[in-house]
Design a protein around this motif. Structure first.
Motif, PDB file in Angstrom:
ATOM      1  N   ALA A 434       0.832  -1.212   0.000  1.00 47.07           N
ATOM      2  CA  ALA A 434       0.000   0.000   0.000  1.00 47.07           C
ATOM      3  C   ALA A 434       0.863   1.256   0.000  1.00 47.07           C
ATOM      4  N   ILE A 435       1.964   1.246   0.758  1.00 44.75           N
ATOM      5  CA  ILE A 435       2.869   2.395   0.790  1.00 44.75           C
ATOM      6  C   ILE A 435       3.609   2.538  -0.537  1.00 44.75           C
ATOM      7  N   LYS A 436       4.051   1.413  -1.064  1.00 43.12           N
ATOM      8  CA  LYS A 436       4.825   1.410  -2.308  1.00 43.12           C
ATOM      9  C   LYS A 436       4.008   1.970  -3.462  1.00 43.12           C
ATOM     10  N   GLU A 437       2.711   1.724  -3.435  1.00 42.12           N
ATOM     11  CA  GLU A 437       1.849   2.136  -4.533  1.00 42.12           C
ATOM     12  C   GLU A 437       1.398   3.584  -4.423  1.00 42.12           C
ATOM     13  N   ASN A 438       1.639   4.218  -3.277  1.00 36.62           N
ATOM     14  CA  ASN A 438       1.183   5.594  -3.071  1.00 36.62           C
ATOM     15  C   ASN A 438       2.386   6.477  -2.777  1.00 36.62           C
ATOM     16  N   GLY A 439       2.775   7.269  -3.782  1.00 36.30           N
ATOM     17  CA  GLY A 439       3.989   8.074  -3.655  1.00 36.30           C
ATOM     18  C   GLY A 439       3.951   9.047  -2.497  1.00 36.30           C
ATOM     19  N   GLN A 440       2.786   9.665  -2.237  1.00 38.52           N
ATOM     20  CA  GLN A 440       2.690  10.635  -1.149  1.00 38.52           C
ATOM     21  C   GLN A 440       2.818   9.960   0.218  1.00 38.52           C
ATOM     22  N   ILE A 441       2.151   8.822   0.364  1.00 40.54           N
ATOM     23  CA  ILE A 441       2.275   8.095   1.627  1.00 40.54           C
ATOM     24  C   ILE A 441       3.712   7.614   1.808  1.00 40.54           C
ATOM     25  N   LYS A 442       4.320   7.158   0.739  1.00 44.61           N
ATOM     26  CA  LYS A 442       5.701   6.675   0.813  1.00 44.61           C
ATOM     27  C   LYS A 442       6.642   7.790   1.233  1.00 44.61           C
ATOM     28  N   LYS A 443       6.381   8.997   0.758  1.00 45.11           N
ATOM     29  CA  LYS A 443       7.207  10.145   1.136  1.00 45.11           C
ATOM     30  C   LYS A 443       7.109  10.400   2.639  1.00 45.11           C
ATOM     31  N   LEU A 444       5.893  10.333   3.176  1.00 44.29           N
ATOM     32  CA  LEU A 444       5.711  10.502   4.615  1.00 44.29           C
ATOM     33  C   LEU A 444       6.383   9.381   5.397  1.00 44.29           C
ATOM     34  N   ALA A 445       6.334   8.168   4.845  1.00 43.11           N
ATOM     35  CA  ALA A 445       6.851   6.995   5.552  1.00 43.11           C
ATOM     36  C   ALA A 445       8.365   7.006   5.690  1.00 43.11           C
ATOM     37  N   ARG A 446       9.041   7.900   5.006  1.00 45.70           N
ATOM     38  CA  ARG A 446      10.503   7.971   5.141  1.00 45.70           C
ATOM     39  C   ARG A 446      10.908   8.577   6.480  1.00 45.70           C
ATOM     40  N   MET A 450       6.552   9.254  11.355  1.00 47.05           N
ATOM     41  CA  MET A 450       5.371   9.190  10.511  1.00 47.05           C
ATOM     42  C   MET A 450       5.030   7.763  10.109  1.00 47.05           C
ATOM     43  N   ILE A 451       6.034   6.936   9.866  1.00 54.49           N
ATOM     44  CA  ILE A 451       5.709   5.560   9.491  1.00 54.49           C
ATOM     45  C   ILE A 451       5.131   4.806  10.691  1.00 54.49           C
ATOM     46  N   ALA A 452       5.545   5.192  11.905  1.00 53.45           N
ATOM     47  CA  ALA A 452       4.934   4.580  13.094  1.00 53.45           C
ATOM     48  C   ALA A 452       3.465   4.973  13.201  1.00 53.45           C
ATOM     49  N   ILE A 453       3.157   6.242  12.921  1.00 52.69           N
ATOM     50  CA  ILE A 453       1.765   6.688  12.955  1.00 52.69           C
ATOM     51  C   ILE A 453       0.962   5.977  11.864  1.00 52.69           C
ATOM     52  N   ILE A 454       1.551   5.862  10.673  1.00 54.06           N
ATOM     53  CA  ILE A 454       0.870   5.165   9.577  1.00 54.06           C
ATOM     54  C   ILE A 454       0.618   3.714   9.944  1.00 54.06           C
ATOM     55  N   GLU A 459      -2.964  -0.571  11.473  1.00 50.78           N
ATOM     56  CA  GLU A 459      -3.300  -1.664  12.384  1.00 50.78           C
ATOM     57  C   GLU A 459      -4.710  -1.471  12.960  1.00 50.78           C
ATOM     58  N   GLU A 460      -5.055  -0.246  13.283  1.00 52.68           N
ATOM     59  CA  GLU A 460      -6.369  -0.006  13.868  1.00 52.68           C
ATOM     60  C   GLU A 460      -7.485  -0.086  12.832  1.00 52.68           C
ATOM     61  N   ASP A 461      -7.224   0.472  11.648  1.00 53.25           N
ATOM     62  CA  ASP A 461      -8.261   0.532  10.614  1.00 53.25           C
ATOM     63  C   ASP A 461      -8.186  -0.630   9.640  1.00 53.25           C
ATOM     64  N   LYS A 462      -7.204  -1.500   9.831  1.00 58.32           N
ATOM     65  CA  LYS A 462      -7.033  -2.695   9.021  1.00 58.32           C
ATOM     66  C   LYS A 462      -6.541  -2.411   7.599  1.00 58.32           C
ATOM     67  N   LYS A 463      -6.553  -1.145   7.204  1.00 62.33           N
ATOM     68  CA  LYS A 463      -6.026  -0.784   5.896  1.00 62.33           C
ATOM     69  C   LYS A 463      -5.712   0.705   5.909  1.00 62.33           C
ATOM     70  N   LEU A 464      -4.831   1.101   5.000  1.00 58.44           N
ATOM     71  CA  LEU A 464      -4.536   2.521   4.889  1.00 58.44           C
ATOM     72  C   LEU A 464      -5.631   3.185   4.062  1.00 58.44           C
ATOM     73  N   PRO A 465      -5.969   4.419   4.399  1.00 59.40           N
ATOM     74  CA  PRO A 465      -6.961   5.114   3.579  1.00 59.40           C
ATOM     75  C   PRO A 465      -6.488   5.200   2.136  1.00 59.40           C
ATOM     76  N   GLN A 466      -7.378   4.975   1.222  1.00 55.57           N
ATOM     77  CA  GLN A 466      -7.018   5.068  -0.187  1.00 55.57           C
ATOM     78  C   GLN A 466      -6.812   6.521  -0.604  1.00 55.57           C
ATOM     79  N   LYS A 467      -7.432   7.411   0.111  1.00 53.42           N
ATOM     80  CA  LYS A 467      -7.338   8.820  -0.233  1.00 53.42           C
ATOM     81  C   LYS A 467      -6.352   9.517   0.698  1.00 53.42           C
ATOM     82  N   ARG A 468      -5.494  10.301   0.103  1.00 53.40           N
ATOM     83  CA  ARG A 468      -4.451  10.969   0.884  1.00 53.40           C
ATOM     84  C   ARG A 468      -5.034  11.898   1.943  1.00 53.40           C
ATOM     85  N   ALA A 469      -6.084  12.592   1.592  1.00 57.16           N
ATOM     86  CA  ALA A 469      -6.659  13.558   2.531  1.00 57.16           C
ATOM     87  C   ALA A 469      -7.093  12.875   3.816  1.00 57.16           C
ATOM     88  N   LYS A 470      -7.639  11.681   3.703  1.00 58.59           N
ATOM     89  CA  LYS A 470      -8.070  10.945   4.892  1.00 58.59           C
ATOM     90  C   LYS A 470      -6.874  10.542   5.736  1.00 58.59           C
TER      91      LYS A 470
END
Length: 869
Positions: A434-446, A450-454, A459-470
């Motif tokens: 999911a991170i690899k496929e989303n450039g903006q999320i991947k940028k934050l994950a560096r 931020m990657i701990a928050i992600i 883990e809580e939501d079972k998936k990452l939001p598909q939309k960056r704004a969320k």
């Protein structure tokens, strides 16, 4: 304590100390020796200590030990000479005693002579030969001080660490404090996270100034590119290009170090990094590692002393006095009796955290003076200081400054694997995908924070939001609300809504002013404009600002009088929030539409608004399209970011993008159009392309495979695999291989490996190698290494080298080095050099430097210089 010091300590013992304080407790610690008796005295009969060892049912082996504290030599007349030893050994063997277990009289079976001195080989021989006459030569053995020390190190290592019980409390208390990451718990985890379970080794960058010339006296430019893949009928597939590099005299070069290695190499060190980059966690890791090692070895090889510099500054004490408080905090009540010697000998490691968090320049200067004064008194102690990058201005003389680097792809993957451990590998893989496929999320994950928050969100939501704004919304919620609430921190200004309000205003001000950095004056003036709305007073401005940046990390203080947002993405997100709240929000977007600086806030506005219809319609009405189809591209991205767009409008935009992709004359425009479609992933077009994979015309099948790779839908994997393995046209099979590499599915690894090793067409083999590199699986390393060294076709060898660099395995270093210096083909050498430059290791630096300076072939020197960066 080193070996020499231990030996000297043993030599200072007298016989009573050796017997009572060393040997009897030592034999007891071995565990297998029973009935230890102190026999020294008038009736000792040559034995100072006696005991037995059970060697079978009802069988025992009896030992007698004679202790000496001097050298045993072959010279008669000296104390402890060989005649005394012989007499004592004979006397010990002749002494009978009754063994109750065996119900008979016994004599000893073994006789040990133990001395804290040396035993001459000549003396041993004389004693054994003399005892052999009485058939006693085999029962005697000799322990000199070296052998005694080895035995003690094995069974009683903390003998030389008498204060161990005091230090043990200290190490255990600190270990308990640091072994879990409480900040992670504070931002949403129900249970504490073990630090060492998720810790990822950090990389540090050292900027080294040098006047070294990295090329011949004649300057030249190297233009190494990953050539396009040639395809039948004049078509090409553009691959990643190695950017143009110039080899020239360098004023500064970068050295990348592992953090643990750097701590071993440097005695005085300042580690700087951005907020959330892992500075404090690194110090905790170092302290925890040292405490664990000390407890396991039962010896204090190093004593970590963690110092929070803000607390030290507030204490008004000198550093030595504050260290006493730290030992008391960690349950070391008698520290003064032991620590002073350790400080002077350099056994202590001071971990000084948060130099940038000192409130004023004056306090920073004061702490810098305190550190230097401490060094004058205790120059041998290692000192490691952390600070934010902009909060440190080389105040500490004689310290080496290293900068924490962002996570690379490998570190992101490792963190995710560590987070989910071995209990849920499927979740780890899905999150990384999911991170690899989303450039903006991947940028934050560096950023480690931020990657701990992600990860928490995932883990809580079972998936990452598909939309960056969320995703941004969840991150802001964590940093503004959950962080302090779960930490149970009391805020003077507890309302997260008020803080979000101010952050919106500050972000919009900065973005409208084309700023990344705001002065404190600018920030406070902007805040004061809205304080009456928030029912805050003017005097609240500075405390309110401090509470935002000190607690949330969203806004960061980068110097004493300047601020910016943690990441430009957060500035853009808060700007978009403000655009949504403003009546003139759409008008502002229209005004700034031609400016690339406003593209992200516009897209995030679409995501926050959820419905992109009004935004797209307004732009269509007021802004004419340009020759680059900028509006159309923006509309497609808005559709991808928004939850909803009216279906007729959405369909028209998707069809226009697809038509542009099919008809555009310029490749960049085609690639941009397919890239936007990849964000939307329109099912109707994907379904149509999958059908085209079965078309009669090979050109249609080729186009379909290539487009499916560009869109990147996993729905296309099975049809593409079928094309890879069954299509009769090699160009279509190659296009399918390329598409599978672009999609990056591990499901394609085995079929691609099969194509690499068995495909008859060299073009297909080459593209399969390239695709395996894009996927990045270590499963492909051995086949790619074989292709690098044995493939007949140079294109296959070159693409295998390129792929090995993409995977980044150190296993490939030696073969790639060999390819740089021995490969006949220039293209293979160039790609091997590029590959080495992608692998982050110091192993290849020396061989490359040698190749660069010694090679006669100019191409080898160029390739080597490129790999060295």
């Amino acid at each position: 304590m080193d070996r020499k010091a231990k030996l000297e300590m043993l030599q200072r013992l007298n016989e009573v100390q050796l017997r009572k304080n060393v040997m009897i407790p030592l034999f007891e610690k071995v565990g297998k020796f029973k009935d230890l008796r102190d026999c020294h005295g008038t009736n000792e009969f040559g034995i100072d200590i006696q005991f037995y060892e059970e060697i079978g049912i009802g069988e025992r082996l009896y030992y007698g030990v004679q202790l000496k504290t001097e050298d045993i030599s072959g010279t008669s007349g000296k104390k402890g000479n060989i005649k005394t030893i012989i007499d004592q050994a004979e006397e010990a063997h002749n002494k009978e005693f009754y063994c109750v277990e065996e119900k008979r009289n016994r004599t000893i079976d073994r006789f040990h002579v133990v001395t804290t001195g040396n035993i001459a080989l000549k003396a041993e021989k004389i004693i054994r030969d003399s005892l052999a006459k009485h058939n006693l030569g085999k029962i005697i053995s000799f322990w000199n001080r070296e052998r005694l020390l080895d035995f003690m190190d094995e069974y009683w290592p903390n003998y030389f660490f008498p204060e161990h019980k005091h230090f043990k409390n200290y190490f255990n208390a600190m270990k308990t404090d640091f072994e879990t990451i409480k900040d992670i718990t504070a931002i949403g985890q129900k249970e504490p996270v073990p630090l060492e379970h998720i810790y990822v080794s950090l990389r540090l960058s050292e900027k080294i100034k040098t006047s070294e010339v990295l090329c011949d006296s004649v300057e030249f430019t190297i233009k190494l590119k990953e050539p396009p893949i040639s395809v039948v009928k004049g078509r090409t597939i553009a691959e990643e290009k190695i950017e143009r590099r110039e080899v020239e005299r360098c004023a500064e070069r970068e050295r990348v170090l592992d953090a643990d290695r750097a701590v071993e190499d440097y005695d005085k060190l300042v580690i700087v990094g951005n907020p959330g980059s892992g500075k404090t966690t690194l110090l905790k890791h170092l302290a925890l590692k040292t405490c664990t090692a000390n407890l396991e070895q039962q010896e204090r090889t190093c004593v970590p002393i963690p110092v929070t510099l803000r607390e030290f500054s507030e204490s008004k004490k000198d550093l030595r006095g504050f260290i006493g408080d730290i030992f008391e905090k960690y349950q070391f009540q008698k520290a003064k009796e032991f620590v002073e010697a350790d400080l002077k000998s350099g056994k202590c490691q001071l971990l000084l955290d948060g130099f940038d968090e000192l409130a004023t320049i004056e306090s920073q200067e004061k702490i810098a003076r305190a550190i230097h004064e401490f060094i004058e008194t205790y120059p041998k102690c290692q000192m490691i200081v952390t600070s934010r990058i902009v909060g440190y201005h080389d105040e500490l003389r004689g310290f080496t400054k290293l900068e924490l680097m962002e996570f690379n792809d490998k570190q992101i993957e490792q963190f995710i694997q560590n987070w989910f451990s071995e209990t849920n590998p499927e979740k780890a893989q899905s999150m990384y995908r999911a991170i690899k496929e989303n450039g903006q999320i991947k940028k934050l994950a560096r950023n480690p924070l931020m990657i701990a928050i992600i990860a928490i969100i995932y883990e809580e939501d079972k998936k990452l939001p598909q939309k960056r704004a969320k995703l941004y919304e969840l991150c802001v919620e964590v940093l503004l609300s959950k962080w302090d609430m779960q930490k149970r921190l009391k805020n003077k200004y507890p309302s997260p809504d008020k803080k979000e309000f101010i952050l919106r205003k500050l972000a919009f001000y900065a973005h409208s002013s084309n700023k990344r950095v705001m002065t404190e004056t600018d920030v406070i003036q902007e805040m004061l404009r809205y304080f009456s709305q928030l029912r805050l007073k003017r005097e609240d401005a500075k405390p309110f600002l401090d509470e935002i940046w000190q607690r949330s990390y969203l806004l960061r203080q980068i110097s004493m009088d300047s601020y910016d947002f943690l990441n430009l993405s957060f500035q853009e997100y808060f700007t978009a929030l403000e655009l949504r709240e403003r009546e003139d929000g759409l008008s502002t977007i229209i005004e700034h539409l031609p400016e690339s600086w406003w593209e992200e806030p516009t897209l995030l506005y679409a995501g926050i608004s959820q419905d992109a219809t009004a935004l797209i319609t307004r732009i269509q009405e007021q802004v004419p399209e340009d020759i680059f189809y900028s509006n159309l591209m923006l509309f497609g991205e808005c559709i991808a970011d928004a939850e909803f767009t009216e279906p007729p409008l959405r369909d028209r935009i998707v069809n226009d993008l697809w038509s542009l992709y099919q008809t555009a004359e310029f490749a960049p425009l085609k690639e941009k159009a397919i890239g936007v479609l990849a964000l939307i992933k329109p099912e109707n077009i994907i379904d149509s392309l999958i059908k085209d994979l079965e078309a009669k015309e090979s050109s249609v099948r080729w186009d379909a495979a290539y487009a499916l790779g560009g869109i990147g839908s996993e729905q296309a994997i099975d049809p593409l695999l079928n094309a890879l393995t069954t299509d009769t046209d090699s160009s279509v099979r190659g296009s399918a291989a390329y598409a599978l590499g672009r999609i990056g599915s591990e499901q394609a690894i085995d079929p691609l490996l099969n194509a690499l090793t068995t495909a008859k067409d060299r073009y297909v083999r080459g593209i399969a190698a390239y695709a395996l590199g894009r996927i990045g699986s270590e499963q492909a390393i051995d086949p790619l290494l074989k292709a690098l060294t044995t493939a007949k076709d140079r294109d296959v060898r070159g693409r295998a080298a390129y792929a090995l660099g993409e995977i980044g395995s150190e296993q490939a270093i030696d073969p790639l080095l060999k390819a740089i210096t021995t490969a006949k083909d220039r293209d293979v050498r160039g790609r091997a050099a590029f590959a080495l430059g992608r692998i982050e290791s110091e192993q290849y630096i020396y061989p490359l430097l040698k190749a660069f300076t010694k090679a006669k072939d100019r191409d080898v020197r160029v390739s080597s210089s490129f790999a060295l960066g």
